[in-house]
Design a protein around this motif. Sequence first.
Motif, PDB file in Angstrom:
ATOM      1  N   CYS A  92       0.836  -1.197   0.000  1.00 19.66           N
ATOM      2  CA  CYS A  92       0.000   0.000   0.000  1.00 19.66           C
ATOM      3  C   CYS A  92       0.868   1.244   0.000  1.00 19.66           C
ATOM      4  N   PHE A  93       0.415   2.269  -0.739  1.00 18.67           N
ATOM      5  CA  PHE A  93       1.164   3.497  -0.867  1.00 18.67           C
ATOM      6  C   PHE A  93       0.276   4.683  -0.525  1.00 18.67           C
ATOM      7  N   GLN A  94       0.929   5.813  -0.334  1.00 13.60           N
ATOM      8  CA  GLN A  94       0.242   7.058  -0.040  1.00 13.60           C
ATOM      9  C   GLN A  94       0.669   8.110  -1.057  1.00 13.60           C
ATOM     10  N   LEU A  95      -0.299   8.863  -1.567  1.00 15.24           N
ATOM     11  CA  LEU A  95      -0.047   9.879  -2.584  1.00 15.24           C
ATOM     12  C   LEU A  95      -0.508  11.229  -2.051  1.00 15.24           C
ATOM     13  N   GLU A  96       0.390  12.215  -2.069  1.00 15.59           N
ATOM     14  CA  GLU A  96       0.062  13.564  -1.645  1.00 15.59           C
ATOM     15  C   GLU A  96      -0.022  14.469  -2.866  1.00 15.59           C
ATOM     16  N   LEU A  97      -1.126  15.205  -2.994  1.00 17.37           N
ATOM     17  CA  LEU A  97      -1.372  16.062  -4.151  1.00 17.37           C
ATOM     18  C   LEU A  97      -1.642  17.484  -3.693  1.00 17.37           C
ATOM     19  N   SER A  98      -1.262  18.423  -4.533  1.00 15.33           N
ATOM     20  CA  SER A  98      -1.612  19.839  -4.316  1.00 15.33           C
ATOM     21  C   SER A  98      -1.750  20.508  -5.669  1.00 15.33           C
ATOM     22  N   TRP A  99      -2.610  21.482  -5.765  1.00 18.45           N
ATOM     23  CA  TRP A  99      -2.867  22.174  -7.029  1.00 18.45           C
ATOM     24  C   TRP A  99      -3.351  23.595  -6.730  1.00 18.45           C
ATOM     25  N   ARG A 100      -3.510  24.380  -7.786  1.00 14.02           N
ATOM     26  CA  ARG A 100      -4.004  25.746  -7.663  1.00 14.02           C
ATOM     27  C   ARG A 100      -5.185  25.942  -8.608  1.00 14.02           C
ATOM     28  N   ALA A 101      -6.210  26.583  -8.113  1.00 14.46           N
ATOM     29  CA  ALA A 101      -7.391  26.901  -8.926  1.00 14.46           C
ATOM     30  C   ALA A 101      -8.022  28.185  -8.384  1.00 14.46           C
ATOM     31  N   ALA A 102      -8.689  28.941  -9.242  1.00 16.98           N
ATOM     32  CA  ALA A 102      -9.288  30.214  -8.816  1.00 16.98           C
ATOM     33  C   ALA A 102     -10.521  30.507  -9.654  1.00 16.98           C
ATOM     34  N   ASP A 103     -11.486  31.136  -9.058  1.00 11.11           N
ATOM     35  CA  ASP A 103     -12.685  31.649  -9.746  1.00 11.11           C
ATOM     36  C   ASP A 103     -13.045  32.963  -9.067  1.00 11.11           C
ATOM     37  N   SER A 104     -12.702  34.055  -9.735  1.00 14.09           N
ATOM     38  CA  SER A 104     -12.878  35.377  -9.110  1.00 14.09           C
ATOM     39  C   SER A 104     -14.330  35.814  -9.049  1.00 14.09           C
ATOM     40  N   VAL A 105     -15.229  35.136  -9.772  1.00 13.17           N
ATOM     41  CA  VAL A 105     -16.638  35.567  -9.824  1.00 13.17           C
ATOM     42  C   VAL A 105     -17.443  34.894  -8.719  1.00 13.17           C
ATOM     43  N   SER A 106     -17.516  33.564  -8.760  1.00 12.63           N
ATOM     44  CA  SER A 106     -18.370  32.879  -7.772  1.00 12.63           C
ATOM     45  C   SER A 106     -17.569  32.073  -6.756  1.00 12.63           C
ATOM     46  N   GLY A 107     -16.260  31.866  -7.014  1.00 15.35           N
ATOM     47  CA  GLY A 107     -15.436  31.101  -6.078  1.00 15.35           C
ATOM     48  C   GLY A 107     -15.568  29.596  -6.265  1.00 15.35           C
ATOM     49  N   ILE A 108     -14.586  28.889  -5.768  1.00 17.15           N
ATOM     50  CA  ILE A 108     -14.580  27.430  -5.874  1.00 17.15           C
ATOM     51  C   ILE A 108     -15.404  26.831  -4.746  1.00 17.15           C
ATOM     52  N   ARG A 109     -16.327  25.957  -5.114  1.00 18.14           N
ATOM     53  CA  ARG A 109     -17.179  25.301  -4.112  1.00 18.14           C
ATOM     54  C   ARG A 109     -16.566  23.990  -3.613  1.00 18.14           C
ATOM     55  N   LYS A 110     -16.019  23.190  -4.528  1.00 16.22           N
ATOM     56  CA  LYS A 110     -15.428  21.914  -4.136  1.00 16.22           C
ATOM     57  C   LYS A 110     -14.526  21.403  -5.258  1.00 16.22           C
ATOM     58  N   TYR A 111     -13.708  20.414  -4.902  1.00 16.52           N
ATOM     59  CA  TYR A 111     -12.855  19.725  -5.864  1.00 16.52           C
ATOM     60  C   TYR A 111     -13.176  18.231  -5.818  1.00 16.52           C
ATOM     61  N   SER A 112     -12.993  17.581  -6.950  1.00 19.44           N
ATOM     62  CA  SER A 112     -13.124  16.132  -7.044  1.00 19.44           C
ATOM     63  C   SER A 112     -11.830  15.578  -7.644  1.00 19.44           C
ATOM     64  N   VAL A 113     -11.231  14.611  -6.961  1.00 15.92           N
ATOM     65  CA  VAL A 113      -9.952  14.053  -7.384  1.00 15.92           C
ATOM     66  C   VAL A 113     -10.164  12.590  -7.758  1.00 15.92           C
ATOM     67  N   LEU A 114      -9.687  12.228  -8.958  1.00 18.00           N
ATOM     68  CA  LEU A 114      -9.826  10.869  -9.461  1.00 18.00           C
ATOM     69  C   LEU A 114      -8.464  10.373  -9.929  1.00 18.00           C
ATOM     70  N   LEU A 115      -8.111   9.146  -9.543  1.00 19.31           N
ATOM     71  CA  LEU A 115      -6.909   8.482 -10.040  1.00 19.31           C
ATOM     72  C   LEU A 115      -7.332   7.440 -11.068  1.00 19.31           C
ATOM     73  N   ALA A 116      -6.705   7.490 -12.262  1.00 23.66           N
ATOM     74  CA  ALA A 116      -7.115   6.595 -13.339  1.00 23.66           C
ATOM     75  C   ALA A 116      -5.894   6.093 -14.094  1.00 23.66           C
ATOM     76  N   ARG A 117      -6.113   5.032 -14.891  1.00 22.91           N
ATOM     77  CA  ARG A 117      -5.032   4.462 -15.686  1.00 22.91           C
ATOM     78  C   ARG A 117      -4.881   5.148 -17.036  1.00 22.91           C
ATOM     79  N   ASP A 118      -5.859   5.980 -17.421  1.00 16.92           N
ATOM     80  CA  ASP A 118      -5.753   6.736 -18.667  1.00 16.92           C
ATOM     81  C   ASP A 118      -6.279   8.133 -18.440  1.00 16.92           C
ATOM     82  N   SER A 119      -6.052   9.003 -19.409  1.00 15.02           N
ATOM     83  CA  SER A 119      -6.418  10.411 -19.248  1.00 15.02           C
ATOM     84  C   SER A 119      -7.912  10.650 -19.344  1.00 15.02           C
ATOM     85  N   THR A 120      -8.668   9.665 -19.827  1.00 14.45           N
ATOM     86  CA  THR A 120     -10.118   9.834 -19.931  1.00 14.45           C
ATOM     87  C   THR A 120     -10.822   9.638 -18.596  1.00 14.45           C
ATOM     88  N   GLY A 121     -10.171   8.940 -17.667  1.00 21.70           N
ATOM     89  CA  GLY A 121     -10.778   8.664 -16.375  1.00 21.70           C
ATOM     90  C   GLY A 121     -11.722   7.489 -16.384  1.00 21.70           C
TER      91      GLY A 121
END
Length: 525
Positions: A2-31
């Motif tokens: 078993c492994f542990q993965l730490e992620l961080s990113w940047r996102a912004a929405d100056s009009v309404s703001g960010i409500r939530k994020y969804s993170v998915l790990l997949a074997r291809d770029s389509t998810g």
Amino acid sequence: MCFQLELSWRAADSVSGIRKYSVLLARDSTGLSSIAGPFVTKHSTEKISGLSLEDGGRLFVIVTANNRAGLSANLTFGPITVDTSEPKFSGQLKTRSDSQLLVVCWGGSDFQDPESHVLEFEVGVGSRRNSTDIVPYPPVVSAESQERSRAANISSVNSTCAVLRLQELDWNLIGEHTYHVSIRCTNGARLTTTVFAEPMVHTNRLPTQGIVMDEDPDANLENMFGVPHDIRYQLRADTLRSRWSGFKYATSFQTYFTKVSATNALGTVSATSNGVTVESRRAKLGLHPMNVLPPVANETRRYMVEMDFQSSLSTIRVQWTRPRPPLDVIFHTAYWSLERKLTHDWQTVEDFRRVAYNNDTVVLTNLHLKNGSMYRSLLKLCSERVCSEAEATPELMVLHTPPSPSDWSVNLEPDNKTINLNMKEFNQFPSSEKNTISHYQWSLQHDGANILNWTDIDLPSSDIASKSIIIELPWPVRSTKCLQLAVRCFNRAGLSTIDKRQLRDCSAYDPKLIIDPTVTDAIGP
């Protein structure tokens, strides 16, 4: 694993703001081929634990940001290569020096890491094995700190060689000094492998001058008393005998030459011998021979089969430590012998014979070993007729047959999920002074096929003959199939025995414990 993965990113929405994020790990770029997730978070960081990732596999990280207006945007990272293993080294470091530089080199394919396309190399020097107290490595930290450390490092390193200036090594200090040069290889995942070269012994002091005496070649040395006399004349013209003492070397490696001069009225002519090299401190070369296993193609051993046990009756494989230079060049002929243990004594079963070897490893075949017997190999290296003292491997026990099953029983509890296993340890050469049993596993089987993967059994360490173990099944056992609990026992040579017991008496009739399922055909409207 078993492994542990730490992620961080940047996102912004100056009009309404960010409500939530969804993170998915997949074997291809389509998810579409998901590995884990999606994980919902309100923060721009996420720590994902319990991941089951394969070394060399690839994954994509897909982060979806949702604003308060219900709109979303995706960002895909990848492919990310999973690298959980350090670089592998299969060659040998070679060192040389001149008046100003110390150079250590290796083959271009000696360091291998299929999961990492970029390997970094650093050089270190220590005054003893596994140390870098003379020239330390730069610390493995961030890329910026790496660049600062690299700029201050005295070494010049590329993919096959490293160069050090001798002035940094106290090279000119009087006496004998040993340098342990090492290369540290780091892959893209910051995993490291460190390899040491053979120790370099450097001395810059001449031997202390001794004395040489001429002795009577006809004198009987066994009957001499005290120090032999230094003669000025002798009657024989075909033999000279000399004795010397007091020559002291900074190293234990000494070479002596004999020079004979003949003088008459016209002058002097001289002849010098080729020299004889003496290892003056010890007769052993420090070979430390050991029993090793032959390589097995396309097999990954989950459990390390111990080197002092083997199943073969015909082959023994011995590896040793190469003597330090220049003894490795002088003593290069290997002789091997085999002994078998009889109670507390050793009996020779194979006399010393010259053997061919490769990479300090010899493979002996066509032997006739006995199951359950203990053996040891003796090894010595020779230069012409001069040989080192024979050194022995640790004891090797031959286990050609798997263990024998013992008495054991199973009891399925009323909840149909708990199994009470009562068993005695399996037997193999119970009179042996060595414990030959390695470990046990259990599985659930139907018609000889595993329903569950093999799982280790942790036997209690008590001296009680019959041991009780509780096994918890992942689901209740139904009464529609004849299931068996299988116990697999491995000995220390890697051979195993499987024994089985029915969870329920499948042949019972009154009452019948195994009931075939009822199948009803139904016709719909």
